[in-house]
Scaffold this active site. Structure first.
Site, mmCIF file in Angstrom:
data_model
loop_
_atom_site.group_PDB
_atom_site.id
_atom_site.type_symbol
_atom_site.label_atom_id
_atom_site.label_comp_id
_atom_site.label_asym_id
_atom_site.label_seq_id
_atom_site.Cartn_x
_atom_site.Cartn_y
_atom_site.Cartn_z
ATOM 1 N N ASP A 1 0.963 -1.113 -0.198
ATOM 2 C CA ASP A 1 0.008 -0.005 0.182
ATOM 3 C C ASP A 1 0.855 1.265 0.110
ATOM 4 O OD1 ASP A 1 0.796 -0.731 2.531
ATOM 5 O OD2 ASP A 1 -0.885 -0.338 3.768
ATOM 6 N N ASP B 1 7.157 3.776 3.633
ATOM 7 C CA ASP B 1 7.369 4.860 4.582
ATOM 8 C C ASP B 1 8.873 4.805 4.714
ATOM 9 O OD1 ASP B 1 7.350 6.801 6.450
ATOM 10 O OD2 ASP B 1 5.822 5.809 7.707
ATOM 11 N N VAL C 1 -1.512 9.419 5.852
ATOM 12 C CA VAL C 1 -2.625 9.355 5.207
ATOM 13 C C VAL C 1 -3.444 8.064 5.556
ATOM 14 C CG1 VAL C 1 -1.524 10.453 3.270
ATOM 15 C CG2 VAL C 1 -1.213 8.049 3.240
HETATM 16 P P1 5GP Z 1 7.473 1.169 6.615
HETATM 17 O O1 5GP Z 1 7.741 -0.113 7.048
HETATM 18 O O2 5GP Z 1 7.878 1.352 4.995
HETATM 19 O O3 5GP Z 1 7.937 2.313 7.426
HETATM 20 O O4 5GP Z 1 5.926 1.197 6.689
HETATM 21 C C1 5GP Z 1 5.061 0.607 5.899
HETATM 22 C C2 5GP Z 1 3.850 0.258 6.376
HETATM 23 O O5 5GP Z 1 3.324 1.163 7.352
HETATM 24 C C3 5GP Z 1 2.851 0.253 5.497
HETATM 25 O O6 5GP Z 1 2.417 -1.076 4.598
HETATM 26 C C4 5GP Z 1 1.479 0.546 6.109
HETATM 27 O O7 5GP Z 1 0.805 -0.433 6.799
HETATM 28 C C5 5GP Z 1 2.081 1.519 7.141
HETATM 29 N N1 5GP Z 1 2.122 3.056 6.782
HETATM 30 C C6 5GP Z 1 3.301 3.890 6.369
HETATM 31 N N2 5GP Z 1 2.575 5.070 6.205
HETATM 32 C C7 5GP Z 1 1.375 5.056 6.436
HETATM 33 C C8 5GP Z 1 0.449 6.257 6.260
HETATM 34 O O8 5GP Z 1 0.726 7.313 5.977
HETATM 35 N N3 5GP Z 1 -0.927 5.857 6.569
HETATM 36 C C9 5GP Z 1 -1.247 4.403 7.192
HETATM 37 N N4 5GP Z 1 -2.375 4.402 7.297
HETATM 38 N N5 5GP Z 1 -0.064 3.569 7.156
HETATM 39 C C10 5GP Z 1 1.211 3.895 6.954
#
Ligand code: 5GP
Length: 182
Positions: free
Chosen positions: A107, A110, A160
């Site tokens: 999705d 981040d 978001v």
């Molecule tokens: P990462 O491991 O890249 O930091 O984060 C990825 C996961 O964090 C995504 O699959 C999602 O579930 C969650 N995530 C990251 N940014 C957002 C955001 O802005 N909104 C939401 N609802 N989930 C996020």
């Protein structure tokens, strides 16, 4: 007729619209076109990360015109908050991906930690290749050395919801993407 809300309230927080449904469909079309082209002689396995990527995956997969398989996997790093938790839980897949060309469907990327760890874990199953397709990317937040092959829309590093993404499990069903209001 569907009336698109400019603002939504989820639990205690207000969100305003950031990406409209038409822009979302353009982004999905773009990725589908690229994958249809890049995998025209292959039969990829799409691994959809639950739950956030389900809506994106449904729209994307309907536009994939090559033979393919679909798997799901659970990767969770946020809990019920708004800051990446830094840990990733991956549940077992049922299918066999050995020797296959895998496309992880995410999705949002981040910090990049989820994709980084997912890739590492999936490599243990000895697939032929692994690529990543993400609906949203927060480019300034990438802190892990991950390669993202297909990106729908780049957004600023703000929280978001909508189109699969939740705030404490609410908001996944929204047809647009909304950003937290200051
Ligand atoms: P990462 O491991 O890249 O930091 O984060 C990825 C996961 O964090 C995504 O699959 C999602 O579930 C969650 N995530 C990251 N940014 C957002 C955001 O802005 N909104 C939401 N609802 N989930 C996020």
């Amino acid at each position: 007729m569907l009336v698109l809300k400019n603002e939504v309230v989820l639990n205690d927080k207000k969100f305003k619209i950031l990406i409209y449904p038409e822009q979302i469909q353009e982004a999905v079309d773009k990725i589908a076109k690229q994958i249809n082209h890049d995998y025209k002689d292959k039969k990829p396995v799409f691994i959809v990360t639950l739950k956030g990527a389900i809506i994106f995956a449904v729209d994307l997969l309907k536009k994939i015109q090559i033979d393919c398989e679909i798997e799901t996997i659970r990767a969770k790093s946020y809990g019920s908050g708004m800051v990446s938790g830094g840990s990733v839980l991956i549940s077992q897949m049922t299918g066999n991906i050995a020797g296959k060309d895998v496309i992880i469907v995410e999705d949002i990327v981040d910090t990049g930690l989820t994709v980084f760890q997912l890739r590492r874990e999936l490599e243990l199953y000895k697939p032929n290749s692994i690529r990543v397709a993400t609906f949203l990317l927060k480019p300034s937040m990438i802190s892990n050395p991950v390669e993202i092959d297909y990106v729908g829309i780049e957004i600023p590093p703000d929280f978001v919801v909508g189109y699969g993404l939740d705030y404490a499990e609410l908001g996944r069903n929204l047809p647009a993407v909304y950003v937290l209001k200051e």
